[in-house]
Scaffold this motif. Structure first.
Motif, PDB file in Angstrom:
ATOM      1  N   LEU A  69     -38.673 -10.324  26.243  1.00  0.00           N
ATOM      2  CA  LEU A  69     -37.499 -11.120  25.873  1.00  0.00           C
ATOM      3  C   LEU A  69     -37.893 -12.394  25.145  1.00  0.00           C
ATOM      4  O   LEU A  69     -37.167 -12.861  24.258  1.00  0.00           O
ATOM      5  CB  LEU A  69     -36.669 -11.446  27.113  1.00  0.00           C
ATOM      6  CG  LEU A  69     -36.078 -10.240  27.841  1.00  0.00           C
ATOM      7  CD1 LEU A  69     -35.179 -10.705  28.993  1.00  0.00           C
ATOM      8  CD2 LEU A  69     -35.305  -9.331  26.889  1.00  0.00           C
ATOM      9  N   SER A 105     -31.410 -10.829  28.879  1.00  0.00           N
ATOM     10  CA  SER A 105     -31.646  -9.560  28.196  1.00  0.00           C
ATOM     11  C   SER A 105     -30.347  -9.116  27.520  1.00  0.00           C
ATOM     12  O   SER A 105     -29.273  -9.634  27.812  1.00  0.00           O
ATOM     13  CB  SER A 105     -32.119  -8.498  29.179  1.00  0.00           C
ATOM     14  OG  SER A 105     -32.590  -7.363  28.471  1.00  0.00           O
ATOM     15  N   SER A 106     -30.460  -8.198  26.592  1.00  0.00           N
ATOM     16  CA  SER A 106     -29.289  -7.695  25.877  1.00  0.00           C
ATOM     17  C   SER A 106     -29.245  -6.183  26.003  1.00  0.00           C
ATOM     18  O   SER A 106     -30.276  -5.510  25.960  1.00  0.00           O
ATOM     19  CB  SER A 106     -29.363  -8.066  24.392  1.00  0.00           C
ATOM     20  OG  SER A 106     -29.440  -9.458  24.233  1.00  0.00           O
ATOM     21  N   ARG A 107     -28.036  -5.660  26.150  1.00  0.00           N
ATOM     22  CA  ARG A 107     -27.843  -4.218  26.131  1.00  0.00           C
ATOM     23  C   ARG A 107     -27.761  -3.746  24.677  1.00  0.00           C
ATOM     24  O   ARG A 107     -27.553  -4.537  23.762  1.00  0.00           O
ATOM     25  CB  ARG A 107     -26.570  -3.841  26.892  1.00  0.00           C
ATOM     26  CG  ARG A 107     -26.673  -4.136  28.364  1.00  0.00           C
ATOM     27  CD  ARG A 107     -25.514  -3.539  29.158  1.00  0.00           C
ATOM     28  NE  ARG A 107     -25.678  -3.839  30.578  1.00  0.00           N
ATOM     29  CZ  ARG A 107     -26.458  -3.151  31.410  1.00  0.00           C
ATOM     30  NH1 ARG A 107     -27.123  -2.098  30.973  1.00  0.00           N
ATOM     31  NH2 ARG A 107     -26.581  -3.488  32.667  1.00  0.00           N
ATOM     32  N   ILE A 108     -27.911  -2.432  24.511  1.00  0.00           N
ATOM     33  CA  ILE A 108     -27.913  -1.825  23.184  1.00  0.00           C
ATOM     34  C   ILE A 108     -26.745  -2.326  22.326  1.00  0.00           C
ATOM     35  O   ILE A 108     -26.929  -2.684  21.164  1.00  0.00           O
ATOM     36  CB  ILE A 108     -27.834  -0.288  23.314  1.00  0.00           C
ATOM     37  CG1 ILE A 108     -29.160   0.245  23.854  1.00  0.00           C
ATOM     38  CG2 ILE A 108     -27.494   0.362  21.984  1.00  0.00           C
ATOM     39  CD1 ILE A 108     -29.109   1.739  24.179  1.00  0.00           C
ATOM     40  N   GLU A 109     -25.550  -2.350  22.914  1.00  0.00           N
ATOM     41  CA  GLU A 109     -24.375  -2.744  22.135  1.00  0.00           C
ATOM     42  C   GLU A 109     -24.538  -4.148  21.562  1.00  0.00           C
ATOM     43  O   GLU A 109     -24.149  -4.410  20.412  1.00  0.00           O
ATOM     44  CB  GLU A 109     -23.110  -2.690  23.014  1.00  0.00           C
ATOM     45  CG  GLU A 109     -22.760  -1.283  23.504  1.00  0.00           C
ATOM     46  CD  GLU A 109     -23.338  -0.971  24.877  1.00  0.00           C
ATOM     47  OE1 GLU A 109     -24.447  -1.450  25.185  1.00  0.00           O
ATOM     48  OE2 GLU A 109     -22.672  -0.232  25.628  1.00  0.00           O
ATOM     49  N   VAL A 140     -27.476  -5.738  21.065  1.00  0.00           N
ATOM     50  CA  VAL A 140     -28.580  -5.737  20.089  1.00  0.00           C
ATOM     51  C   VAL A 140     -28.027  -5.370  18.709  1.00  0.00           C
ATOM     52  O   VAL A 140     -28.371  -5.989  17.695  1.00  0.00           O
ATOM     53  CB  VAL A 140     -29.697  -4.760  20.508  1.00  0.00           C
ATOM     54  CG1 VAL A 140     -30.710  -4.586  19.382  1.00  0.00           C
ATOM     55  CG2 VAL A 140     -30.389  -5.249  21.774  1.00  0.00           C
ATOM     56  N   LEU A 141     -27.150  -4.368  18.672  1.00  0.00           N
ATOM     57  CA  LEU A 141     -26.561  -3.964  17.388  1.00  0.00           C
ATOM     58  C   LEU A 141     -25.719  -5.089  16.800  1.00  0.00           C
ATOM     59  O   LEU A 141     -25.740  -5.338  15.590  1.00  0.00           O
ATOM     60  CB  LEU A 141     -25.693  -2.715  17.573  1.00  0.00           C
ATOM     61  CG  LEU A 141     -26.397  -1.418  17.966  1.00  0.00           C
ATOM     62  CD1 LEU A 141     -25.407  -0.264  17.963  1.00  0.00           C
ATOM     63  CD2 LEU A 141     -27.559  -1.107  17.044  1.00  0.00           C
TER      64      LEU A 141
END
Lengths: 81, 81
Positions: A13, A54-58, A60-61
């Motif tokens: 991170l 932290s970031s989830r996939i959604e 990050v996009l």
């Protein structure tokens, strides 16, 4: 302890946050302007840049799109835990 | 309702899961074998492949490494919510 003084959660991170911040600086944007482009609150972006969230996939996009880059440029080659 | 019948959470996770599954099939691996390479439980991998579970950055890196690919190949160009 102020937020700036808190350590990143982990090396992954920390490195991701550095890339996000570096890309934002390339664009010449403040956290507020960048967060508006991304569609998250600037305090959230600050936590991401400091490696404290932290970031989830959604997300990050969203971060990649808002900073006019790709998930791959933000994630490929990051150190794993 | 069995897990297979549950819908994906959203289009982003559905498309991510399809890429993960496609890459696993390229390798000729079962979910159990792939999960072991990745370092997560096979039920977790199944949820990811069905788009029923989002992943944080740390797990995206683990999934990509375990499947001998890159985060960019799994994430670049995915549909956003």
């Amino acid at each position: 302890m102020p937020a700036d003084a808190k350590p990143p959660h982990n090396a992954t991170l920390a490195a991701f946050g550095e890339r996000v911040r570096a890309r934002r600086h390339e664009l010449g944007w403040s956290q507020e302007v960048a967060a508006d482009h991304i569609g998250i609150h600037w305090t959230h972006l600050g936590q991401v840049e400091r490696g404290q969230r932290s970031s989830r996939i959604e997300n990050v996009l969203k971060i990649a799109a808002g900073l006019d880059t790709t998930p791959g440029r933000l994630l490929d080659g990051l150190p794993s835990e």
